[in-house]
Scaffold this motif. Structure first.
Motif, PDB file in Angstrom:
ATOM      1  N   MET A   1       1.005  -1.515  -0.100  1.00 49.07           N
ATOM      2  CA  MET A   1      -0.008   0.080  -0.010  1.00 49.07           C
ATOM      3  C   MET A   1       0.846   1.120   0.067  1.00 49.07           C
ATOM      4  N   PRO A   2       1.841   1.428   0.842  1.00 52.77           N
ATOM      5  CA  PRO A   2       2.615   2.546   0.759  1.00 52.77           C
ATOM      6  C   PRO A   2       3.272   3.067  -0.488  1.00 52.77           C
ATOM      7  N   THR A   3       3.805   1.736  -0.993  1.00 54.77           N
ATOM      8  CA  THR A   3       4.464   1.860  -2.431  1.00 54.77           C
ATOM      9  C   THR A   3       3.394   2.568  -3.523  1.00 54.77           C
ATOM     10  N   ALA A   4       2.187   2.063  -3.359  1.00 52.30           N
ATOM     11  CA  ALA A   4       1.207   2.627  -4.535  1.00 52.30           C
ATOM     12  C   ALA A   4       0.857   3.969  -4.101  1.00 52.30           C
ATOM     13  N   LEU A   5       0.889   4.447  -2.889  1.00 54.49           N
ATOM     14  CA  LEU A   5       0.615   5.704  -2.502  1.00 54.49           C
ATOM     15  C   LEU A   5       1.858   6.656  -2.795  1.00 54.49           C
ATOM     16  N   ILE A   6       3.080   6.123  -2.950  1.00 53.76           N
ATOM     17  CA  ILE A   6       4.134   6.985  -2.990  1.00 53.76           C
ATOM     18  C   ILE A   6       4.170   7.308  -4.564  1.00 53.76           C
ATOM     19  N   VAL A   7       3.946   6.185  -5.433  1.00 50.84           N
ATOM     20  CA  VAL A   7       3.949   6.324  -6.661  1.00 50.84           C
ATOM     21  C   VAL A   7       2.721   7.406  -7.142  1.00 50.84           C
ATOM     22  N   LEU A   8       1.685   7.369  -6.512  1.00 49.67           N
ATOM     23  CA  LEU A   8       0.653   7.975  -6.815  1.00 49.67           C
ATOM     24  C   LEU A   8       1.053   9.591  -6.604  1.00 49.67           C
ATOM     25  N   ALA A   9       1.588   9.871  -5.316  1.00 50.09           N
ATOM     26  CA  ALA A   9       1.996  11.118  -4.947  1.00 50.09           C
ATOM     27  C   ALA A   9       3.091  11.664  -5.934  1.00 50.09           C
ATOM     28  N   THR A  10       3.739  10.663  -6.470  1.00 47.05           N
ATOM     29  CA  THR A  10       4.976  11.251  -7.281  1.00 47.05           C
ATOM     30  C   THR A  10       4.171  11.708  -8.644  1.00 47.05           C
ATOM     31  N   ALA A  11       3.285  10.888  -9.116  1.00 47.79           N
ATOM     32  CA  ALA A  11       2.628  11.142 -10.231  1.00 47.79           C
ATOM     33  C   ALA A  11       1.670  12.434 -10.196  1.00 47.79           C
ATOM     34  N   ALA A  12       1.342  12.679  -8.819  1.00 45.43           N
ATOM     35  CA  ALA A  12       0.460  14.014  -8.792  1.00 45.43           C
ATOM     36  C   ALA A  12       1.594  15.357  -8.785  1.00 45.43           C
ATOM     37  N   VAL A  13       2.678  15.028  -8.589  1.00 41.38           N
ATOM     38  CA  VAL A  13       3.532  16.022  -8.678  1.00 41.38           C
ATOM     39  C   VAL A  13       4.190  16.271 -10.234  1.00 41.38           C
ATOM     40  N   PHE A  14       4.053  15.015 -10.816  1.00 39.19           N
ATOM     41  CA  PHE A  14       4.516  15.130 -12.227  1.00 39.19           C
ATOM     42  C   PHE A  14       3.200  15.040 -13.224  1.00 39.19           C
ATOM     43  N   TRP A  15       2.104  15.593 -12.854  1.00 35.09           N
ATOM     44  CA  TRP A  15       0.779  15.410 -13.574  1.00 35.09           C
ATOM     45  C   TRP A  15       0.916  16.112 -14.993  1.00 35.09           C
ATOM     46  N   ARG A  16       1.365  17.377 -14.923  1.00 30.14           N
ATOM     47  CA  ARG A  16       1.638  18.135 -16.213  1.00 30.14           C
ATOM     48  C   ARG A  16       2.505  17.522 -17.143  1.00 30.14           C
ATOM     49  N   PRO A  17       3.501  17.063 -16.895  1.00 34.26           N
ATOM     50  CA  PRO A  17       4.307  16.627 -18.096  1.00 34.26           C
ATOM     51  C   PRO A  17       3.826  15.162 -18.449  1.00 34.26           C
ATOM     52  N   LEU A  18       3.159  14.387 -17.410  1.00 30.19           N
ATOM     53  CA  LEU A  18       2.824  13.069 -17.832  1.00 30.19           C
ATOM     54  C   LEU A  18       1.639  13.069 -18.544  1.00 30.19           C
ATOM     55  N   LEU A  19       0.543  13.866 -18.282  1.00 26.07           N
ATOM     56  CA  LEU A  19      -0.873  13.932 -18.745  1.00 26.07           C
ATOM     57  C   LEU A  19      -0.901  14.886 -19.916  1.00 26.07           C
ATOM     58  N   THR A  20      -0.395  16.250 -19.982  1.00 23.41           N
ATOM     59  CA  THR A  20      -0.593  17.083 -20.969  1.00 23.41           C
ATOM     60  C   THR A  20       0.443  17.228 -21.879  1.00 23.41           C
ATOM     61  N   GLY A  21       1.471  16.862 -21.935  1.00 26.86           N
ATOM     62  CA  GLY A  21       2.679  16.910 -22.572  1.00 26.86           C
ATOM     63  C   GLY A  21       3.392  18.300 -22.208  1.00 26.86           C
ATOM     64  N   GLY A  22       3.250  18.865 -21.121  1.00 24.70           N
ATOM     65  CA  GLY A  22       3.964  20.078 -20.653  1.00 24.70           C
ATOM     66  C   GLY A  22       5.407  19.661 -20.167  1.00 24.70           C
TER      67      GLY A  22
END
Length: 124
Positions: A1-22
């Protein structure tokens, strides 16, 4: 569970380049590291080992510079994915792996799962 939480939190920080091509690139990353990675990618895809970088400072040794990490196995990501999103995913993967490693280290050292997750989140 903590690993999934950490990956999701990291993805939240990197949301712009990962999802919008920023982009993540500012300052030296955009003017120095990104062109070096792109030169590596183009050279390898053309079927040649990038021994010399002629486009910066009247030329630089490329393979001999450990900062270019020519033989670093995760560089395969730069070859397999579309550019420049490959660089964003390359950075994201490293941050997520480091954060997960910090949480794993905390668990190995005997701290609770909440403390390990907090350590991983603060590291990442």
């Amino acid at each position: 569970m903590p690993t999934a939480l950490i990956v999701l939190a990291t993805a939240a920080v990197f949301w712009r380049p990962l999802l919008t091509g920023g982009t993540l690139y500012l300052r030296e990353i955009g003017s120095y590291a990104l062109p070096l990675r792109e030169y590596f990618r183009v050279s390898v895809l053309e079927g040649r080992l990038p021994q010399w970088m002629p486009h910066m400072n009247l030329g630089l040794p490329f393979v001999a510079d450990p900062g270019n990490s020519v033989f670093y196995p995760p560089n395969v990501l730069l070859l397999a994915l579309p550019w420049p999103q490959a660089f964003d995913i390359f950075i994201f993967a490293h941050v997520a792996l480091a954060a997960g490693g910090a949480a794993g280290l905390g668990r190995r050292l005997g701290v609770g799962s909440t403390a390990a997750a907090a350590g991983g989140l603060s590291f990442g």
